[in-house]
Design a protein around this motif. Structure first.
Motif, PDB file in Angstrom:
ATOM      1  N   LEU A   1       0.828  -1.209   0.000  1.00 13.01           N
ATOM      2  CA  LEU A   1       0.000   0.000   0.000  1.00 13.01           C
ATOM      3  C   LEU A   1       0.865   1.263   0.000  1.00 13.01           C
ATOM      4  N   LYS A   2       0.567   2.146  -0.944  1.00 11.40           N
ATOM      5  CA  LYS A   2       1.296   3.416  -1.024  1.00 11.40           C
ATOM      6  C   LYS A   2       0.376   4.554  -0.592  1.00 11.40           C
ATOM      7  N   SER A   3      -0.839   4.589  -1.098  1.00 19.67           N
ATOM      8  CA  SER A   3      -1.764   5.658  -0.749  1.00 19.67           C
ATOM      9  C   SER A   3      -3.189   5.147  -0.907  1.00 19.67           C
ATOM     10  N   PHE A   4      -4.085   5.668  -0.068  1.00 19.62           N
ATOM     11  CA  PHE A   4      -5.465   5.182  -0.073  1.00 19.62           C
ATOM     12  C   PHE A   4      -6.393   6.296   0.386  1.00 19.62           C
ATOM     13  N   ASP A   5      -7.543   6.386  -0.258  1.00 19.38           N
ATOM     14  CA  ASP A   5      -8.601   7.296   0.202  1.00 19.38           C
ATOM     15  C   ASP A   5      -9.955   6.603   0.080  1.00 19.38           C
ATOM     16  N   ARG A   6     -10.757   6.709   1.116  1.00 21.99           N
ATOM     17  CA  ARG A   6     -12.148   6.269   1.032  1.00 21.99           C
ATOM     18  C   ARG A   6     -13.020   7.509   1.063  1.00 21.99           C
ATOM     19  N   MET A   7     -13.726   7.759  -0.012  1.00 22.46           N
ATOM     20  CA  MET A   7     -14.588   8.931  -0.076  1.00 22.46           C
ATOM     21  C   MET A   7     -15.747   8.775   0.911  1.00 22.46           C
ATOM     22  N   ASP A   8     -16.265   9.899   1.408  1.00 26.43           N
ATOM     23  CA  ASP A   8     -17.357   9.830   2.381  1.00 26.43           C
ATOM     24  C   ASP A   8     -18.542   9.085   1.781  1.00 26.43           C
ATOM     25  N   HIS A   9     -19.133   8.200   2.580  1.00 29.31           N
ATOM     26  CA  HIS A   9     -20.293   7.376   2.210  1.00 29.31           C
ATOM     27  C   HIS A   9     -19.961   6.210   1.273  1.00 29.31           C
ATOM     28  N   ALA A  10     -18.701   6.042   0.932  1.00 30.04           N
ATOM     29  CA  ALA A  10     -18.330   4.847   0.149  1.00 30.04           C
ATOM     30  C   ALA A  10     -18.535   3.603   1.008  1.00 30.04           C
ATOM     31  N   TYR A  11     -18.741   2.457   0.357  1.00 30.88           N
ATOM     32  CA  TYR A  11     -18.942   1.201   1.091  1.00 30.88           C
ATOM     33  C   TYR A  11     -17.692   0.807   1.866  1.00 30.88           C
ATOM     34  N   VAL A  12     -17.879   0.394   3.102  1.00 28.66           N
ATOM     35  CA  VAL A  12     -16.773  -0.163   3.874  1.00 28.66           C
ATOM     36  C   VAL A  12     -16.258  -1.452   3.211  1.00 28.66           C
ATOM     37  N   GLY A  13     -17.168  -2.206   2.624  1.00 32.90           N
ATOM     38  CA  GLY A  13     -16.770  -3.451   1.962  1.00 32.90           C
ATOM     39  C   GLY A  13     -15.900  -3.247   0.734  1.00 32.90           C
ATOM     40  N   SER A  14     -15.854  -2.014   0.236  1.00 28.86           N
ATOM     41  CA  SER A  14     -15.045  -1.725  -0.952  1.00 28.86           C
ATOM     42  C   SER A  14     -13.574  -1.481  -0.645  1.00 28.86           C
ATOM     43  N   ILE A  15     -13.247  -1.285   0.626  1.00 24.89           N
ATOM     44  CA  ILE A  15     -11.839  -1.079   0.990  1.00 24.89           C
ATOM     45  C   ILE A  15     -11.022  -2.284   0.536  1.00 24.89           C
TER      46      ILE A  15
END
Lengths: 144, 144, 144, 144
Positions: free
Chosen positions: B37-51
């Protein structure tokens, strides 16, 4: 209430500035209040082995509502929580993980930093809380 | 050669702009050429299961040097690679993961996107490659 | 906002009444919005193998904000999400898991039911939502 | 013979009353004699990290037929069972887990409590045994 991406970026950005200032290369992880990854950056030349440690430091902080290093005081041989680090798919019991608690005392996430000494890791994590103006740490943060 | 944090941020930033443009909430993961992993962003309201899915799409792409969806063509029942998704601690065999290959044909990392339809996920991942001006995809990228 | 224990008990209690009414023995799991176990009951004579299934059905529902069975429509061979069930440490793609979404459209948790046919499992899970007066299901629940 | 849901609820109910009385927020897990989850409650604001610990304390108790803390006396560095906590997918070797043994000396399950100091965790677990009138603990409970 979970940390927003805007807050997460502000936190990571401040942490990176501090990491550069003290001439370190860090892995920086922000989790939401459920312990799920929100934002992550690995600075160039940081250890690959620090990715997992940064994430687990943050998870330890958000799962127990306290700095990761606090658990280490209780988990030594003969201590009351000896062996706790092997629960929850692996906890980190040395400094570098801090819960993020909002002004209402509600835990909204955590930051985990790994890549240098534990003193530096903590310093960089703390810089993130300062950037969010959320350095107050209640004994038992609320979980809503 | 591994992707730099500067490149990773440029890629994620472009991907987020595209995700907003098409009204989606995405998880966006950049891995280096070692699959870390180098960089990661989860946009607000994105699915937790999509991580997990975003990270595994990128891992699939960088472990095999091809778009994640390509493997899905071979891994169906009766196909030659049936069951391959269970290897490597879990691969993703549908679109949304793309290798990042530099001008010399060297794979420097991958992007994985998850949170919407596979068409949208691919579109957002591709926007990241465009931002890096690295959309060319050799048959078998070099590994250095 | 996470489901409270009071809500969780109300939900499980209603689910058990429905399970008894249709002469089944169920495992009943309530998770919070982060996917963490809040409350669980295994009725006498229910399958031990249903414990894991009930929990994973609820996890699937809360990780993606939709009924677990919906994913099964997309994850069949040749389908766009073929193989997704092996992500997130195991998803369940057949009915029996439902997200719990409050009146503001915010997902506060999920229920997972396992122990009988998928029709019965779904029926019992739905009885829990009815008891909470939370049967409305937005397309993409908010995550706060 | 396995613990019934009626007994499990009586046990958890008594444990919760005790937890409230001593002003703590606990995770409370009841397992059957096979070590499988029977009933679980996480009180509001209890640590998310305590879910796994409560379940593992109960598992430790029922797998070895003794209070979880007893193993901790033997598993310290230089002790005869050093490292045992890594077996069985993770044991807990500090107090808070108690086997539940019926009047015939048959182990029917266990309770695990986590969320406060080990003294409080034990106190709350013991309150559950008292509610069942099953506080007698033979040296080696029968397994049927």
């Amino acid at each position: 209430m979970h940390i927003t991406l805007e807050q997460a970026e502000k936190a990571i950005s401040a942490a990176r500035i501090k990491a550069i200032e003290i001439k370190t290369q860090m892995c920086l992880a922000i989790l939401d209040s459920g312990g799920h990854l929100k934002s992550f950056d690995r600075m160039d030349h940081a250890y690959v082995g620090s990715i997992d440690i940064a994430i687990k430091k943050a998870r330890t902080a958000v799962y127990f509502g306290l700095p990761s290093g606090e658990i280490g005081k209780l988990s030594q041989p003969q201590g009351p929580l000896y062996g706790i680090e092997q629960t929850n798919e692996g906890l980190i019991t040395f400094p570098g993980g801090l819960p993020i608690v909002n002004k209402d005392g509600v835990m909204i996430g955590a930051i985990g930093v790994s890549g240098s000494t534990i003193e530096n890791d903590h310093l960089v994590a703390y810089a993130a809380l300062e950037a969010l103006d959320l350095t107050d740490m209640p004994d038992h943060p609320k979980r809503t």
